[in-house]
Design a protein around this motif. Sequence first.
Motif, PDB file in Angstrom:
ATOM      1  N   THR A 284      30.177   0.865 -11.407  1.00 53.12           N
ATOM      2  CA  THR A 284      31.385   1.223 -10.851  1.00 53.12           C
ATOM      3  C   THR A 284      31.574   2.255  -9.608  1.00 53.12           C
ATOM      4  O   THR A 284      32.429   2.364  -9.340  1.00 53.12           O
ATOM      5  CB  THR A 284      32.565   1.463 -11.974  1.00 53.12           C
ATOM      6  N   ALA A 285      30.349   2.469  -9.287  1.00 55.76           N
ATOM      7  CA  ALA A 285      30.530   3.728  -8.381  1.00 55.76           C
ATOM      8  C   ALA A 285      30.918   3.391  -7.081  1.00 55.76           C
ATOM      9  O   ALA A 285      31.439   4.124  -6.156  1.00 55.76           O
ATOM     10  CB  ALA A 285      28.888   3.946  -8.047  1.00 55.76           C
ATOM     11  N   HIS A 286      31.088   2.054  -6.792  1.00 55.11           N
ATOM     12  CA  HIS A 286      31.662   1.465  -5.529  1.00 55.11           C
ATOM     13  C   HIS A 286      32.937   1.633  -5.306  1.00 55.11           C
ATOM     14  O   HIS A 286      33.538   1.328  -4.312  1.00 55.11           O
ATOM     15  CB  HIS A 286      30.959   0.156  -5.091  1.00 55.11           C
ATOM     16  N   ILE A 287      33.645   1.515  -6.591  1.00 53.93           N
ATOM     17  CA  ILE A 287      35.205   1.494  -6.487  1.00 53.93           C
ATOM     18  C   ILE A 287      35.887   2.715  -6.041  1.00 53.93           C
ATOM     19  O   ILE A 287      35.604   3.840  -6.664  1.00 53.93           O
ATOM     20  CB  ILE A 287      35.552   0.987  -8.011  1.00 53.93           C
ATOM     21  N   LYS A 288      36.696   2.687  -5.029  1.00 57.51           N
ATOM     22  CA  LYS A 288      37.435   3.914  -4.768  1.00 57.51           C
ATOM     23  C   LYS A 288      38.867   3.882  -5.132  1.00 57.51           C
ATOM     24  O   LYS A 288      39.420   4.944  -5.007  1.00 57.51           O
ATOM     25  CB  LYS A 288      37.307   3.881  -3.033  1.00 57.51           C
TER      26      LYS A 288
END
Length: 355
Positions: A284-288
């Motif tokens: 989920t690191a790409h979710i801003k």
Amino acid sequence: MTQRFPTKKIYIGDVPVGGDAPISVQSMTFSNTRDVEATVEQINRLHFAGCDIVRVAVPEMEDALALREIVARVNLPVVADIHFNYRLALEAAKWVDCIRFNPGNIGEKGRIKEIVKACKERGLPIRVGVNAGSLEKEFEDRYGATAEGMVASAEYNIKFLEDLDFTDIKVSLKASDVERTVEAYRILRPRNNYPFHLGVTEAGTLFHATVKSAIGIGSLLLDGIGDTIRVSITGELEKEIEVGRAIIKDAGRAQEGLNIISCPTCGRIEADLVSAVAEVERRTAHIKTPLNVSVMGCVVNAIGEAKHADVAIAYGKGVGLVMVKGEVVARLPEEQLVDRFVEEVEKMAAQAQAE
């Protein structure tokens, strides 16, 4: 939450600092600035890590002359860090986006006048960077290396710049310990409206710097103080940005990315929670989109936290629940939970982006 202190907005290149601008995160290269290739490489690493502003050391004229090529090859605003030799600032001002000088070692005030003149010609802001370890002699003699001495130095130099009709100023008050640093910022904050650059200087290696910075920078942010920050970590680049962003988010001063809630490990855990949380973080690191998500390892903590999370996993014995806004949407075997959880998080993030 305490309201953020209202400050003047200035610009470092195209990055706003102060006013209603987001709190920006800075770092500093550790290459010899005259080594253009190494310095550009480090600045580019910081750019891809999410850095907003980068500072470079300018100890010699060769470093100042290298700035022309460096600035032309990077996409971050560049701040020149000047000590002792004001002529370095005059050369650097031709190319960079901001000048930082240390009033404790720049010398007599005629030199500062020359720096101000050069900055006015290009519309550059100045950071007055006060350091407890290098106060001017008059303040060191009167106050010692104290918070009061740091504030006295800052106020004197701010007034000096104002008398030269220069007000594109930001201020830092750094010491190597948290208590003096926080005290100095708290004393000075109500006395002017210039943006503050926060940081604990010489904070040490990753572990110690993270702890000191989280306490010092975090407590000031909670007070509503601070417009831009740097987490100073010995020998690190990307980690400075990662830790800085986390401090801003966890202090409630930025709404970006997931707030992952996971229970502490204890004897009640009925799943491999450590691996599950690590996988959730990675996937989920790409979710801003700002969302609260929960990964809980037993029923004691799970149900209460899951009710208040946007998306949650509640592990049981070999099975578990995926919950959205407190409602159960799936009961699945343990090995399928993270896949469904990530699916629900991505769906909710996409919906929020579309609104």
